[in-house]
Motif scaffolding. Structure first.
Motif, PDB file in Angstrom:
ATOM      1  N   TRP A  16      46.709  38.080  39.269  1.00  0.00           N
ATOM      2  CA  TRP A  16      45.887  38.824  38.321  1.00  0.00           C
ATOM      3  C   TRP A  16      46.452  40.237  38.270  1.00  0.00           C
ATOM      4  N   GLY A  65      42.555  35.862  31.944  1.00  0.00           N
ATOM      5  CA  GLY A  65      42.806  37.138  32.605  1.00  0.00           C
ATOM      6  C   GLY A  65      43.837  37.051  33.712  1.00  0.00           C
ATOM      7  N   LEU A  98      38.267  42.088  37.091  1.00  0.00           N
ATOM      8  CA  LEU A  98      38.485  40.719  36.636  1.00  0.00           C
ATOM      9  C   LEU A  98      38.044  39.630  37.602  1.00  0.00           C
ATOM     10  N   ASN A 107      41.725  40.841  28.556  1.00  0.00           N
ATOM     11  CA  ASN A 107      40.382  40.714  29.089  1.00  0.00           C
ATOM     12  C   ASN A 107      39.862  39.315  28.761  1.00  0.00           C
TER      13      ASN A 107
END
Ligand code: WTA
Length: 654
Positions: free
Chosen positions: A520, A444, A10, A400
């Motif tokens: 994240w 994300g 990511l 995503n």
């Protein structure tokens, strides 16, 4: 998961600032305002929580905010309350009395509305009925129902009596239900004849019968059965002296019931969830801390307004349904949409028609659902008017960036902020997100900590990793809605959550934190899988498989999957006399469905002569994960006992 995988995952640089119009009217209108509240929640927790919880009903205020004897926390000591009064009674003397609490729509289009006054009345009647069956404060009541308003009534009726509910998701099979009944020693089960799911009737009472007929479930004296589908669609057998119809039980009961006042730390509910070892664990939440957490996060994260129509699509059998369909929104006096059925019944336009029809303003769902909608094409949402929406949310798994931007553009029309909320059954309420009027979203990233929450990304020795470096996600301070223990197994509580990283609560997740403080989360680093937003313990799947006569050994691992996030792959070696092949694979899939539930059926079953093991006999999952994902095996193979096993598995891979 290797640190490298966490770090490189990511890399996303887009950011979406809160729309000006949204920020202008938001409860928390800027990053500075958020920072100030956050700092206050840490510097002066007592003052902060006292103010933020002031619209909840406490019979006696607390004298001390927190008592922390690691790893055990008590919050709001000395307070007394009943959670159902905050969700119901407090609205009755206000204009909310006749406001819709629940707008319900059945899979076949039937609709019902329950106002706060009506919900209060139904809860009181059922509480009286439960009391007539001998249910008292502290007793456990299992609830095995689908998405009908009565499941909310059942939860709040338990709470009203101080009884502890344990909701078991209606997709669980009889044996899984039996295990949860046995572990919690439930006295009563509340169920319904059946529920609609994708056009067919699912017999819930029938599953309850199979569970209760086993000696392990003998703690149950009564089953209460709500008639939803009716005799013609879903006939049920009522066992004498054990089973009672809901409508007969509440018939003639007084329309009011005084709430049982309990201590702040009185158990509110147990919710079973999968762990990395053994059987599912009963996560215990207590009354005041949980309620405060659910209440405050609902208000701020969804920026809730009186006129909102709020829709959380989660099933009430999971924690999201508990906190963001029941306790959070109802304690805030919100109008909640509740939909019984599948997102694609009768077609993929159903959710969007529901939003148009009910004028939904806040929509909270899971990334897996978003990804399946993307696959069906933009023409489905395009058929409905989604302009009522003002805020979107996601929960349950990493999203995503492509799915995030689709959600933003196609569902939110580019104008709705998205809150990506990270939390767990154990945390009780949302722990990290970006408040919609305050902080920019990054597709994300879940974002910044909620009030009172101190996350960190660390090495396994507890030292902090650098910005943007991958590590283990931990929480450094106790927070009000944290789990208090594992029901009946405090050692497991200590072991599971407080032993991996010194002095911190270990979430089981891997994450990185960027230079701006955004987290994240990349997913589990323990032996828990997240398949389509459902938490599955590999140990549970394996033990279900080895209980089949054909199976000698089994190992379950996850494989990355575009739709479900992770897919479940199992490796099985068979006992002599059994022939591996498609027939056995089908039988094993059905077996897992019967033992746990259909949602836990493996996506792929692979047969092997033997599983790769260390010299000490431990199955080497790392290699199996690589094989399942079709990756080159990485890392050290020197500890593997028989390299031939690995070569054979690879060769079978084709
Ligand atoms: C995952 C669901 C990334 C995570 C509320 C966590 C997420 C597990 C997110 C808990 C998110 C939940 N981004 N991952 N926004 N939300 N998870 O107990 O791995 O069913 O540990 O609670 O889901 O799942 P649970």
């Amino acid at each position: 998961m290797s640190n490298d995988a966490i770090t490189t995952h990511l890399k996303e640089t887009r950011r979406f600032e809160p729309p000006e119009a949204f920020a202008a009217g938001a409860r928390v209108p800027s990053r500075e305002a958020y920072e100030a509240l956050y700092r206050e929640s840490l510097d002066d927790p007592d003052g902060f929580w006292r103010r933020e919880a002031s619209d909840l009903v406490f019979r006696t205020p607390w004298t001390q905010a927190l008592e922390w004897t690691p790893p055990h926390a008590k919050w709001f000591l000395g307070a007394t309350l009943n959670a159902s009064e905050s969700c119901l009674d407090r609205h009755l003397g206000t204009a909310r009395r006749n406001k819709a609490a629940i707008l319900w729509e059945g899979e076949h289009g039937a609709t019902r509305t329950l106002t706060y006054a009506e919900l209060h009345r139904e809860v009181c009647r059922l509480a009286n009925g439960l009391a007539s069956l001998g249910v008292v404060a502290g007793d456990r009541v299992a609830i095995y129902m689908g998405m009908v308003p009565e499941v909310v009534v059942a939860m709040l009726a338990c709470a009203r009596l101080g009884a502890v509910h344990t909701v078991v998701f209606g997709g669980f099979a009889a044996d899984a239900l039996r295990d949860r009944i046995q572990d919690s020693q439930a006295k009563v089960v509340i169920t319904q004849d059946g529920a609609w799911r994708r056009g067919s009737a699912l017999g819930l009472k029938q599953t309850v019968d199979q569970a209760l007929d086993q000696p392990e479930a003998k703690s149950v004296t009564h089953a209460i059965v709500y008639r939803h589908l009716g005799e013609a669609v879903c006939p049920v057998h009522m066992k004498r002296d054990r089973d009672v119809w809901w409508h007969e039980l509440v018939d003639g009961q007084p329309l009011r019931r005084e709430a049982t006042v309990v201590d702040a730390e009185h158990p509110l509910f147990i919710l079973y969830t999968s762990g990395s070892t053994g059987k599912p664990k009963g996560v215990l939440h207590t009354t005041a801390g949980y309620l405060v957490g659910a209440h405050v996060t609902t208000k701020y994260v969804f920026d809730l307004r009186e006129e909102d129509v709020y829709w959380c699509t989660a099933d009430v059998g999971w924690v999201t349904g508990h906190s963001y369909l029941v306790y959070g929104p109802l304690s805030n006096g919100a109008t909640c949409l509740m939909y019984e059925g599948a997102p694609n019944f009768p077609d993929w336009g159903r959710y969007w028609r529901l939003i148009e029809k009910h004028g939904v303003t806040i929509f909270y769902t899971a990334p897996t659902a978003i990804r399946s909608f993307i696959r069906q094409g933009d023409e489905w949402p395009a058929k409905s008017d989604l302009s009522s929406l003002r805020l979107l949310g996601t929960v349950g798994e990493p999203i995503n960036p492509e799915a995030w931007t689709w959600y933003h553009r196609v569902i939110g029309g580019g104008r709705c902020p998205i809150v990506d909320t990270w939390w767990q059954t154990e945390t009780g309420s949302i722990m990290m997100t970006t408040l919609p009027g305050a902080s920019a979203s990054k597709p994300g990233a879940t974002g910044l900590p909620m009030f009172g929450v101190v996350p960190a990304v660390v090495h396994s020795d507890g030292t902090q990793v650098g910005a943007d470096e991958g590590g283990l996600l931990v929480i450094l301070k106790p927070w009000p809605s944290m789990l208090r223990t594992v029901w009946g197994d405090d050692d497991r509580y200590k072991q599971q959550y407080w032993s991996d990283v010194p002095g911190a609560y270990f979430t089981g997740d891997g994450a990185r934190c960027d230079a701006e403080g955004y987290h994240w989360v990349v997913g589990r680093v323990d032996d828990v899988l997240n398949v389509a937003g459902h938490r599955l313990g590999t140990a549970e799947i394996e033990s279900a498989l080895v209980s089949h006569p054909a199976v000698a050994e089994a190992a379950a691992v996850g494989r990355p999957d575009d739709l479900k996030g992770q897919a479940l792959v199992v490796f099985v070696s068979t006992k002599p006399g059994y022939v591996p092949g498609p027939e056995l694979a089908i039988a094993l899939g059905e077996h897992v469905g019967r033992e746990i539930g259909k949602f836990a059926r493996p996506d792929t079953i692979r047969f092997a002569d033997a599983l790769p093991k260390t010299r000490s006999g431990k199955i080497m999952r790392r290699f199996l994960k690589d094989i399942a994902a079709g990756r080159e095996t990485t890392g050290d193979t020197s500890t593997i006992e028989d390299l031939g096993v690995l070569a054979k598995l690879r060769a079978d891979d084709g």
